[in-house]
Design an enzyme around this catalytic site. Structure first.
Site, PDB file in Angstrom:
ATOM      1  N   GLU A  77     -11.576  -0.797  51.318  1.00 26.15           N
ATOM      2  CA  GLU A  77     -10.439  -1.190  52.160  1.00 26.15           C
ATOM      3  C   GLU A  77      -9.497  -2.204  51.484  1.00 26.15           C
ATOM      4  O   GLU A  77      -8.802  -2.948  52.175  1.00 26.15           O
ATOM      5  CB  GLU A  77     -10.952  -1.766  53.480  1.00 26.15           C
ATOM      6  CG  GLU A  77     -11.609  -0.731  54.377  1.00 26.15           C
ATOM      7  CD  GLU A  77     -11.698  -1.213  55.817  1.00 26.15           C
ATOM      8  OE1 GLU A  77     -10.945  -0.710  56.643  1.00 26.15           O
ATOM      9  OE2 GLU A  77     -12.536  -2.105  56.094  1.00 26.15           O
ATOM     10  N   HIS A  96      -9.935  -9.823  56.176  1.00 24.91           N
ATOM     11  CA  HIS A  96     -10.238  -8.673  57.036  1.00 24.91           C
ATOM     12  C   HIS A  96     -11.653  -8.837  57.557  1.00 24.91           C
ATOM     13  O   HIS A  96     -12.589  -9.088  56.785  1.00 24.91           O
ATOM     14  CB  HIS A  96     -10.104  -7.363  56.269  1.00 24.91           C
ATOM     15  CG  HIS A  96     -10.612  -6.185  57.052  1.00 24.91           C
ATOM     16  ND1 HIS A  96     -10.092  -5.858  58.287  1.00 24.91           N
ATOM     17  CD2 HIS A  96     -11.605  -5.292  56.813  1.00 24.91           C
ATOM     18  CE1 HIS A  96     -10.742  -4.805  58.757  1.00 24.91           C
ATOM     19  NE2 HIS A  96     -11.668  -4.444  57.889  1.00 24.91           N
ATOM     20  N   HIS A  98     -14.668  -7.721  60.868  1.00 29.87           N
ATOM     21  CA  HIS A  98     -15.101  -6.825  61.947  1.00 29.87           C
ATOM     22  C   HIS A  98     -15.707  -7.641  63.108  1.00 29.87           C
ATOM     23  O   HIS A  98     -16.576  -7.135  63.815  1.00 29.87           O
ATOM     24  CB  HIS A  98     -16.142  -5.830  61.430  1.00 29.87           C
ATOM     25  CG  HIS A  98     -15.665  -4.972  60.295  1.00 29.87           C
ATOM     26  ND1 HIS A  98     -16.528  -4.343  59.433  1.00 29.87           N
ATOM     27  CD2 HIS A  98     -14.423  -4.628  59.889  1.00 29.87           C
ATOM     28  CE1 HIS A  98     -15.829  -3.650  58.534  1.00 29.87           C
ATOM     29  NE2 HIS A  98     -14.551  -3.812  58.787  1.00 29.87           N
ATOM     30  N   HIS A 166     -12.231  -1.486  65.296  1.00 28.07           N
ATOM     31  CA  HIS A 166     -12.554  -1.779  63.900  1.00 28.07           C
ATOM     32  C   HIS A 166     -12.663  -3.283  63.641  1.00 28.07           C
ATOM     33  O   HIS A 166     -13.707  -3.763  63.207  1.00 28.07           O
ATOM     34  CB  HIS A 166     -11.472  -1.118  63.030  1.00 28.07           C
ATOM     35  CG  HIS A 166     -11.641  -1.300  61.556  1.00 28.07           C
ATOM     36  ND1 HIS A 166     -10.857  -0.654  60.648  1.00 28.07           N
ATOM     37  CD2 HIS A 166     -12.474  -2.071  60.823  1.00 28.07           C
ATOM     38  CE1 HIS A 166     -11.208  -0.997  59.417  1.00 28.07           C
ATOM     39  NE2 HIS A 166     -12.191  -1.859  59.504  1.00 28.07           N
TER      40      HIS A 166
HETATM   41 ZN    ZN Z   1     -12.951  -2.862  57.901  1.00 29.29          ZN
END
Ligand code: ZN
Length: 245
Positions: A77, A96, A98, A166
């Site tokens: 990602e 980023h 989760h 996500h």
């Molecule tokens: Zn992710």
């Protein structure tokens, strides 16, 4: 010219702090723009943030290509980071995550909004990006340049975007600022959900209150105090001393 080893040390520390604060687990990542070459950014190879070391830090361009000659392709990602840096010159760091706490707000029509003072840097609007809007059925992972750019478009000039089912992506003017945002966004989500569950009216931070707090600059007045605390919790106090070596 900025000392790149110093920046990489700070990036490793950011990885350890995010893991220690449960913002990331086996997955999730943090990156920093290369101040000496602003069209490049630094991000670890594909490792869990808790385990990241200096030698894991690689350099990428905005297409998600490795630019330091290493054969490792990096995180699947990495396009999240490429898109965010490409879209906004003010962004110097990207996280980023989760984090479970924010996920209900990525599914519901109830919007996540800043409601606690420590999360004011999220700004007045936290948009939700739904990968299916433009890409149909996918793995939900941001797996190419087009998807990274689409996410960056939804993020716009905001500091946080939720990603449906996500997680979230946060951006900051500094690594310290994006750490603070990423640590307090899940806490804000928890408090907001509990306030909503009480059933009365919920009062959020006003745009004026957010502006007053933002005037203190990236990360606010006491960011170093927070960095010392987070570094200590992560067992990495020694990494804050790097500059003195
Ligand atoms: Zn992710």
């Amino acid at each position: 010219m900025v000392d790149i080893d110093e920046l990489k040390n700070e990036l490793v520390l950011a990885n350890r702090i995010l893991a220690s604060q449960n913002v990331v687990d086996a997955f999730g990542h943090v990156s920093a723009r290369n101040p000496n070459n602003p069209k490049r950014f630094f991000l670890s190879r594909s490792r869990s943030p808790e385990l990241v070391e200096m030698s894991d830090i690689m350099e990428f361009d905005f297409e998600g290509n490795v630019t330091d000659g290493r054969k490792d392709p990096g995180y699947h990602e990495r396009f999240i980071h490429a898109g965010a840096f490409e879209a906004n010159d003010e962004v110097n760091a990207v996280v980023h995550s989760h984090a479970l706490e924010v996920l209900p707000f990525s599914l519901s029509s109830v919007k996540l909004r800043a409601c606690i003072h420590t999360a004011s840097a999220t700004g007045a609007d936290i948009p939700v990006w739904d990968i299916s809007d433009n890409f149909g059925d996918t793995s939900l992972l941001v797996a190419n340049v087009a998807q990274g750019r689409d996410l960056a478009k939804t993020l716009g000039k905001n500091r946080v975007a939720l990603m449906r089912g996500h997680g979230f992506t946060a951006v900051g003017r500094t690594l310290g600022e994006v750490l603070k945002i990423s640590i307090y966004v899940p806490q804000n989500a928890k408090v907001q959900r509990e306030a909503l569950a009480l059933g009365g009216d919920v009062k959020y931070l006003t745009p004026g209150e957010i502006a007053v707090r933002d005037a203190d600059g990236p990360g606010g007045k006491d960011l170093f105090r927070a960095m010392q605390y987070w570094a200590n919790k992560a067992g990495c106090s020694h990494m804050l001393e790097y500059k003195k070596k």
